[in-house]
Design an enzyme around this catalytic site. Sequence first.
Site, PDB file in Angstrom:
ATOM      1  N   THR A 174       3.455  23.100  18.475  1.00  0.00           N
ATOM      2  CA  THR A 174       2.349  22.161  18.677  1.00  0.00           C
ATOM      3  C   THR A 174       2.639  21.217  19.837  1.00  0.00           C
ATOM      4  O   THR A 174       3.683  20.567  19.882  1.00  0.00           O
ATOM      5  CB  THR A 174       2.113  21.322  17.402  1.00  0.00           C
ATOM      6  OG1 THR A 174       1.890  22.189  16.298  1.00  0.00           O
ATOM      7  CG2 THR A 174       0.914  20.410  17.579  1.00  0.00           C
ATOM      8  N   ASN A 212      -0.956  13.293  24.193  1.00  0.00           N
ATOM      9  CA  ASN A 212       0.324  14.011  24.253  1.00  0.00           C
ATOM     10  C   ASN A 212       0.851  14.061  25.684  1.00  0.00           C
ATOM     11  O   ASN A 212       2.035  13.815  25.942  1.00  0.00           O
ATOM     12  CB  ASN A 212       0.150  15.449  23.749  1.00  0.00           C
ATOM     13  CG  ASN A 212      -0.062  15.541  22.255  1.00  0.00           C
ATOM     14  OD1 ASN A 212       0.105  14.571  21.533  1.00  0.00           O
ATOM     15  ND2 ASN A 212      -0.439  16.722  21.803  1.00  0.00           N
ATOM     16  N   ALA A 258      -5.451  12.098  15.793  1.00  0.00           N
ATOM     17  CA  ALA A 258      -4.467  12.066  14.725  1.00  0.00           C
ATOM     18  C   ALA A 258      -4.283  13.503  14.251  1.00  0.00           C
ATOM     19  O   ALA A 258      -5.245  14.155  13.838  1.00  0.00           O
ATOM     20  CB  ALA A 258      -4.937  11.180  13.579  1.00  0.00           C
ATOM     21  N   ASP A 259      -3.059  14.019  14.349  1.00  0.00           N
ATOM     22  CA  ASP A 259      -2.764  15.377  13.905  1.00  0.00           C
ATOM     23  C   ASP A 259      -2.391  15.358  12.419  1.00  0.00           C
ATOM     24  O   ASP A 259      -1.407  14.717  12.034  1.00  0.00           O
ATOM     25  CB  ASP A 259      -1.591  15.959  14.694  1.00  0.00           C
ATOM     26  CG  ASP A 259      -1.948  16.276  16.132  1.00  0.00           C
ATOM     27  OD1 ASP A 259      -3.144  16.244  16.470  1.00  0.00           O
ATOM     28  OD2 ASP A 259      -1.015  16.566  16.908  1.00  0.00           O
ATOM     29  N   SER A 306       8.294  14.991  19.507  1.00  0.00           N
ATOM     30  CA  SER A 306       9.242  16.023  19.933  1.00  0.00           C
ATOM     31  C   SER A 306       9.607  15.947  21.405  1.00  0.00           C
ATOM     32  O   SER A 306      10.495  16.673  21.863  1.00  0.00           O
ATOM     33  CB  SER A 306       8.644  17.411  19.650  1.00  0.00           C
ATOM     34  OG  SER A 306       7.608  17.737  20.566  1.00  0.00           O
ATOM     35  N   LYS A 319      -4.554  16.328  23.218  1.00  0.00           N
ATOM     36  CA  LYS A 319      -4.025  16.840  24.479  1.00  0.00           C
ATOM     37  C   LYS A 319      -3.767  15.738  25.501  1.00  0.00           C
ATOM     38  O   LYS A 319      -2.741  15.736  26.184  1.00  0.00           O
ATOM     39  CB  LYS A 319      -4.966  17.898  25.050  1.00  0.00           C
ATOM     40  CG  LYS A 319      -4.970  19.202  24.268  1.00  0.00           C
ATOM     41  CD  LYS A 319      -5.804  20.256  24.931  1.00  0.00           C
ATOM     42  CE  LYS A 319      -5.742  21.561  24.148  1.00  0.00           C
ATOM     43  NZ  LYS A 319      -4.366  22.096  24.046  1.00  0.00           N
ATOM     44  N   ASP A 377       1.033  20.551  26.338  1.00  0.00           N
ATOM     45  CA  ASP A 377       0.808  19.173  26.791  1.00  0.00           C
ATOM     46  C   ASP A 377       2.100  18.571  27.339  1.00  0.00           C
ATOM     47  O   ASP A 377       2.078  17.802  28.308  1.00  0.00           O
ATOM     48  CB  ASP A 377       0.279  18.321  25.637  1.00  0.00           C
ATOM     49  CG  ASP A 377      -0.927  18.951  24.966  1.00  0.00           C
ATOM     50  OD1 ASP A 377      -1.704  19.618  25.671  1.00  0.00           O
ATOM     51  OD2 ASP A 377      -1.084  18.775  23.744  1.00  0.00           O
TER      52      ASP A 377
END
Length: 285
Positions: A232, A44, A13-14, A275, A41, A236
């Site tokens: 960010t 993602n 969890a970022d 993203s 990583k 990945d």
Amino acid sequence: MDDTVVVLGSANADLVVAVPARPAGGETALGSDVETIPGGKGANTAVAAGRLGAPVAFVGALGTDAHGDLLLDSLRSAHVDTTRVRRVDRPTGTAFITVTPDGENSIVVSPGANAALTPEDVDLTGAAVLVASLEVPLPVVEHAVALAAAGGVRPVLNLSPVADLSPRTLAALDPLVVNEHEAHALTGGTGDLLALGPRTAIITRGARGARVLTPEGTTDIPAPAVAAVDTTGAGDAFAGALAASLATGTTLEEAARTAVLVAAISVTRPGAQPSYPTADELGRG
């Protein structure tokens, strides 16, 4: 026909905070409200490949907490097979991320459940490509690479963060993927990654694209000019797109071209997994 991309790595969890500048030692900086975004990583990479339409399975470990649920939901929304994910009695991994106005970030990772991953968790059924990264125990990664090499699965390793790999593991990689800082650390500044033993290698170079190294020579692949909002997870995104392309039989250079484009698009949007572009956005849906 085996065509699945199996991704081995971390799921975090970022916790993201925008700051005007990264604080120096002993300094306090006021930031934005905290955003909780699915990351890590491995996760993602899996989501990046899944959003491009590749068949993807994720091998990882999550806690039985709300953050674990968040990550499972994100993986599944990208059509990633999560049947190889193990829930464990530890907190889900967490990354604490500060993002500055230029889109650059600083990250501290608490591994949590990621550290509970074991070699017995590795399952490469149906795999054409294995793509692994660190933030999980190194013996698990080396076991997975050996299993892939023995089973005719193409092993790709995003060696981030940098760790000491055995010669046997290095010799199996096709390719080894690192960024410029990692390449410098691994080679002492020479940039000659092939001297370490991998079959091929790629150096990701941020806004300058990527460098592909093979026994036949070196190819520089430029990145399109974009306005970066948040870098960010860009590495990945590159790894996931690279693996998705390689699983279709694409050449390494062409796969890297797709990966550079996917990474460039990703930095124009906030967050990591949210993203990542779809195949339709690349005109390949």
